[in-house]
Design a protein around this motif. Structure first.
Motif, PDB file in Angstrom:
ATOM      1  N   ALA A  66       8.131   9.806  -4.309  1.00  7.83           N
ATOM      2  CA  ALA A  66       6.727   9.449  -4.529  1.00  7.83           C
ATOM      3  C   ALA A  66       6.268   9.908  -5.906  1.00  7.83           C
ATOM      4  O   ALA A  66       5.505   9.212  -6.592  1.00  7.83           O
TER       5      ALA A  66
ATOM      6  N   PRO B  78       1.480   4.484  -7.431  1.00 10.05           N
ATOM      7  CA  PRO B  78       1.040   5.591  -6.549  1.00 10.05           C
ATOM      8  C   PRO B  78       1.040   5.176  -5.079  1.00 10.05           C
ATOM      9  O   PRO B  78       0.001   5.125  -4.421  1.00 10.05           O
TER      10      PRO B  78
ATOM     11  N   GLU C 115       1.513   5.245  -1.040  1.00  9.66           N
ATOM     12  CA  GLU C 115       1.503   6.184   0.073  1.00  9.66           C
ATOM     13  C   GLU C 115       2.940   6.396   0.548  1.00  9.66           C
ATOM     14  O   GLU C 115       3.734   5.459   0.581  1.00  9.66           O
TER      15      GLU C 115
ATOM     16  N   ARG D 111       4.969   7.545  -8.867  1.00  6.40           N
ATOM     17  CA  ARG D 111       3.646   7.807  -9.425  1.00  6.40           C
ATOM     18  C   ARG D 111       3.708   7.844 -10.956  1.00  6.40           C
ATOM     19  O   ARG D 111       2.840   7.297 -11.638  1.00  6.40           O
TER      20      ARG D 111
ATOM     21  N   VAL E  27       2.147  15.521  -6.622  1.00  2.06           N
ATOM     22  CA  VAL E  27       1.763  14.410  -5.757  1.00  2.06           C
ATOM     23  C   VAL E  27       0.503  14.799  -4.998  1.00  2.06           C
ATOM     24  O   VAL E  27       0.485  15.841  -4.327  1.00  2.06           O
TER      25      VAL E  27
ATOM     26  N   GLN F 233      -3.281  13.268  -0.508  1.00  2.00           N
ATOM     27  CA  GLN F 233      -3.715  12.007   0.096  1.00  2.00           C
ATOM     28  C   GLN F 233      -2.628  10.945   0.059  1.00  2.00           C
ATOM     29  O   GLN F 233      -2.724   9.921   0.752  1.00  2.00           O
ATOM     30  N   GLN F 234      -1.594  11.170  -0.736  1.00  4.38           N
ATOM     31  CA  GLN F 234      -0.511  10.188  -0.859  1.00  4.38           C
ATOM     32  C   GLN F 234       0.551  10.382   0.225  1.00  4.38           C
ATOM     33  O   GLN F 234       1.410   9.504   0.420  1.00  4.38           O
TER      34      GLN F 234
ATOM     35  N   ARG G 113       0.825  -1.216   0.000  1.00  3.48           N
ATOM     36  CA  ARG G 113       0.000   0.000   0.000  1.00  3.48           C
ATOM     37  C   ARG G 113       0.854   1.260   0.000  1.00  3.48           C
ATOM     38  O   ARG G 113       0.478   2.287  -0.572  1.00  3.48           O
ATOM     39  N   GLY G 114       1.982   1.193   0.666  1.00  6.73           N
ATOM     40  CA  GLY G 114       2.837   2.368   0.744  1.00  6.73           C
ATOM     41  C   GLY G 114       4.189   2.015   1.307  1.00  6.73           C
ATOM     42  O   GLY G 114       4.535   0.839   1.464  1.00  6.73           O
TER      43      GLY G 114
END
Length: 407
Positions: A212, A221, A223, A216, A251, A254-255, A166-167
């Motif tokens: 990031a 994309p 987190e 992206r 970016v 929300q990221q 997720r990130g």
């Protein structure tokens, strides 16, 4: 007892004359005293009379005594930081390292013969107790001459069987030209002492957002989690600076997520509430880090606009053997969901811990069961080759990564 001064003590566990000569020179250049042993029996005698800071252990002795000495070291209450050496294939050294770590030994690296004295010195220097203090000039140089680097710890979505990434969490390291690779615990103290924490945080945030943006553009994309101490929030313009950085790098807010520690110890609470609220309005996430230990408090969950809780890894580590820890962690997960917060488990180190946090309802997890911190290129490889649910859930990916010569 051996008569020792206050110098660090280097323990050499090797029989090779050339390596012995190199290691003695390294010890002298580092200001260490030396003590040597060439068998498990002689090692026990040495350890009965002194406590070495660092050990260099050869795994390829003619009588295979290296692993026997490894077992002796592993049973020591005060274990030295240990470097493994040998004239063997890298896979053999990797296997010896896994064996040592499985027995609880703190392995700081591996090296093949012939030994490079400069490389050995760089490996050993960060682990000396009496290493010279870090000077302001060194810190200034690190911040201006690109000696600081970021590694990234994957953050895994555990709500589905796919266990997708997720990130990532951005973690700073210092590639010091003399001291070798330094970790935050080795230089954050001097950074704070010299009032450079704001500059360090700005560097990490800027580099993390740029990374990031690159990911992206590549179709990843992810987190991006950046650690932030509320002590650095000294003006109301911080959210605007964050917004400008995000716009310049294209970016979405929300990221970006800030991991926040020490929130309950801040006196300027009105200012902190103002800044954190504006960050949340901007769309940036806020995680209350180390929840369940230290100064974290339930009151922070309604006083400040957090979007996520990260349960401290020390508490997670106890859930399989301490009933109270298990009940507390389950209660935290339930509370987080009641408050509509994401809940993350730190320090998931085994399949059993993964099974527990999934059953407790955690949304995300981090830990070496999935991966330790890695460089950006490794994150790109992982995102592109993240395994099917069966491989991820059984830890097969981690085993494949360890054995991958290109990993």
């Amino acid at each position: 007892m051996l008569s020792m001064n206050e110098n660090d003590l280097l323990l050499i566990l090797d029989k090779d004359p050339k390596s012995l000569s190199t290691l003695r020179r390294v010890a002298e250049s580092l200001g260490c005293d030396c003590v040597e042993a060439d068998s498990a029996d002689s090692l026990e005698e040495v350890l009965a009379s002194c406590r070495p800071t660092i050990a260099v252990l050869a795994v390829d002795g003619p009588d295979a005594d290296g692993l026997a000495m490894l077992r002796v070291l592993a049973h020591e209450v005060t274990q030295p930081a240990t470097l493994l050496i040998g004239a063997v294939h890298a896979r053999v050294l990797a296997g010896a390292r896994k064996t040592a770590e499985a027995q609880g030994l703190r392995v700081i690296g591996v090296a093949t013969r012939p030994l490079d004295p400069v490389a050995i010195e760089l490996l050993l220097m960060p682990h000396l107790k009496n290493a010279p203090p870090i000077a302001l000039g060194e810190l200034e140089r690190a911040l201006t001459e690109h000696e600081l680097i970021l590694e990234y710890l994957p953050k895994i979505d555990i709500r589905s069987d796919e266990l997708r990434m997720r990130g990532v969490e951005a973690l700073v390291r210092w590639q010091h030209p003399r001291r070798g690779l330094l970790y935050p615990r080795q230089f954050l103290g001097p950074i704070e002492d010299h009032h450079l924490m704001a500059r360090l945080t700005d560097f990490v945030m800027t580099e993390a957002v740029r990374q990031a943006s690159l990911w992206r553009a590549m179709g990843f994309p992810l987190e991006m989690v950046v650690n932030l101490s509320p002590k650095l929030i000294t003006d109301r313009e911080f959210p605007e600076r964050v917004a400008v950085l995000l716009r310049e790098n294209e970016v979405p807010a929300q990221q970006l997520i800030f991991d926040v520690t020490e929130a309950s110890s801040i006196e300027a609470r009105d200012l902190m509430l103002d800044v954190f609220t504006r960050l949340r309005i901007l769309g940036v996430g806020l995680t209350l880090d180390n929840f369940g230990t230290g100064v974290s408090s339930l009151t922070e969950l309604y006083r400040l606009p957090f979007s996520e809780i990260k349960v401290d890894q020390a508490l997670i580590a106890d859930v399989l053997r301490v009933r109270e820890a298990m009940l507390i962690v389950q209660a935290i997960a339930n509370l987080a969901h009641t408050l509509e917060l994401v809940v993350c488990a730190g320090g998931v180190e085994s399949r059993e811990l993964l099974g527990f946090v999934r059953s407790a309802g955690f949304d995300t997890a981090q830990g070496r069961f999935f991966s330790g911190p890695v460089k950006p290129a490794e994150i790109e490889r992982l995102v592109g080759t993240w395994p099917c649910s069966e491989a991820a859930a059984t830890g097969l990916w981690r085993e494949m990564k360890i054995l991958d010569p290109n990993g």
